[in-house]
Scaffold this active site. Structure first.
Site, PDB file in Angstrom:
ATOM      1  N   GLU A 291       0.831  -1.196   0.000  1.00  0.00           N
ATOM      2  CA  GLU A 291       0.000   0.000   0.000  1.00  0.00           C
ATOM      3  C   GLU A 291       0.873   1.257   0.000  1.00  0.00           C
ATOM      4  OE1 GLU A 291      -2.364   2.020   0.046  1.00  0.00           O
ATOM      5  OE2 GLU A 291      -4.303   1.142   0.562  1.00  0.00           O
TER       6      GLU A 291
ATOM      7  N   ASN B  95      -5.463   6.732   7.022  1.00  0.00           N
ATOM      8  CA  ASN B  95      -5.355   5.807   5.900  1.00  0.00           C
ATOM      9  C   ASN B  95      -4.587   6.376   4.715  1.00  0.00           C
ATOM     10  OD1 ASN B  95      -6.539   4.601   3.252  1.00  0.00           O
ATOM     11  ND2 ASN B  95      -7.107   3.099   4.806  1.00  0.00           N
TER      12      ASN B  95
ATOM     13  N   GLU C 218      -3.595  -5.421  10.535  1.00  0.00           N
ATOM     14  CA  GLU C 218      -2.993  -4.219   9.964  1.00  0.00           C
ATOM     15  C   GLU C 218      -2.815  -3.128  11.016  1.00  0.00           C
ATOM     16  OE1 GLU C 218      -4.825  -2.778   6.423  1.00  0.00           O
ATOM     17  OE2 GLU C 218      -4.954  -4.740   5.493  1.00  0.00           O
TER      18      GLU C 218
ATOM     19  N   ASN D 226     -11.350   7.013   2.285  1.00  0.00           N
ATOM     20  CA  ASN D 226     -10.148   6.250   1.958  1.00  0.00           C
ATOM     21  C   ASN D 226      -9.174   7.097   1.144  1.00  0.00           C
ATOM     22  OD1 ASN D 226      -8.358   4.086   1.212  1.00  0.00           O
ATOM     23  ND2 ASN D 226      -9.998   2.643   1.630  1.00  0.00           N
TER      24      ASN D 226
ATOM     25  N   ASP E  37      -9.762   2.637  -3.943  1.00  0.00           N
ATOM     26  CA  ASP E  37      -8.961   2.702  -2.724  1.00  0.00           C
ATOM     27  C   ASP E  37      -8.112   3.964  -2.859  1.00  0.00           C
ATOM     28  OD1 ASP E  37      -7.332   2.271  -0.517  1.00  0.00           O
ATOM     29  OD2 ASP E  37      -7.246   0.113  -0.801  1.00  0.00           O
TER      30      ASP E  37
END
Length: 304
Positions: free
Chosen positions: A33, A119, A143, A177, A231
């Protein structure tokens, strides 16, 4: 056209290169990510969240661990001084990596209550830090660290490092997000991925007008991602949005008027992406266990 490219609008064609294909440049992660390009160091950083580390890759193909443990970092960006700004699930904060490698916690609470698990993040040209704060990082120990939300809501925030103040700019998201500004910073785009944990939940990107540079208008749905969900995403020099499609296993491109331009197939579930390389014409894509790249005929916008 190269296999795996889908063109829905003629504007997509010049943004793709006939002789460029998707390449897997790194693999061996649990959930990759938050990619961010460091042009001055000629390297890419990204999070491997469940393994609690930040990885680093150079165009020579070399790769190493930049930081471990990393307090379960997720999204990253750079501030106007070139420092790494990170969303930490484990620290439930926004942090900054100083020039000497020290990590400074910038903000971890709102009205004396801990944030959920920041995030994704973007820095505006005035130095303010805008970030999303869903609860993904406290829902389990995979996570981050499982915990109850102290705030009881998932919001979008603006942090001003100059005054050390944190303000809510949007509180009507189920799970905010990905986040990015338009090139002129007149608009802020935010993904809502409530679909991931609620059947029938939102799986769209909204766009808000930025008012007086510090607050947001009510916003509207910019586009619904189908199949999948948005995302992380970033914008190119023309204001086109390049977004992950989650379970759609693809990167999709949308014009500023929300017209779907095209889609690029990726072998794994895509989490996020960024532009990089010396000319910012290389798209770096984090996708489950791997990182992929693709050269494009368009450049990424620096503030994205």
């Amino acid at each position: 056209m190269t296999e795996g490219y889908h063109i829905y609008d003629p504007r997509m064609r010049p943004m793709l290169l006939m002789n460029a294909a998707v390449e897997r440049i790194a693999t061996g992660f649990r959930w990759a990510e938050g990619p961010v390009w460091f042009g001055d160091a000629n390297c890419l950083l990204w999070s491997d969240i469940p393994n609690d580390r930040i990885m680093r890759w150079w165009p020579t193909g070399e790769m190493d661990v930049y930081r471990a443990p990393a307090r379960f970092t997720n999204g990253h960006t750079r501030d106007r001084q070139g420092r790494l700004i990170s969303c930490e699930h484990g620290g439930r904060c926004i942090s900054r990596t100083e020039y000497d490698g020290r990590v400074t916690v910038l903000v971890d609470r709102f009205e004396n209550k801990k944030l959920n698990s920041p995030n994704d993040v973007v820095v505006k040209s005035d130095g303010s830090i805008w970030f999303t704060d869903p609860d993904y990082g406290i829902m389990s120990d995979y996570e981050g660290h499982r915990a109850e939300s102290e705030i009881g809501a998932c919001r979008v925030y603006r942090f001003d490092p100059a005054s050390n103040t944190l303000a809510v700019v949007a509180d009507d998201y189920e799970r905010p997000n990905g986040i990015a500004f338009s090139p002129d910073e007149r608009f802020l785009y935010v993904a809502d991925t409530g679909f991931t944990h609620r059947e029938g939940g939102p799986h769209h990107i909204r766009v808000h007008e930025v008012i007086d540079g510090v607050r947001l208008g009510a916003g509207r749905v910019f586009t619904v991602i189908e199949p999948g969900f948005a995302d992380g995403f970033r914008l190119d020099e023309h204001g086109n949005i390049w977004t992950s499609c989650g379970s759609g296993n693809a990167v999709a491109a949308f014009a500023p008027d929300a017209t779907p331009l095209g889609k690029i197939d990726i072998p794994e579930m895509v989490s996020n992406l960024c532009f990089g390389g010396p000319k910012r014409n290389r798209l770096f894509i984090t996708a489950t266990t791997s990182v992929y790249s693709l050269y494009l005929g368009v450049r990424g916008h620096p503030i994205s």
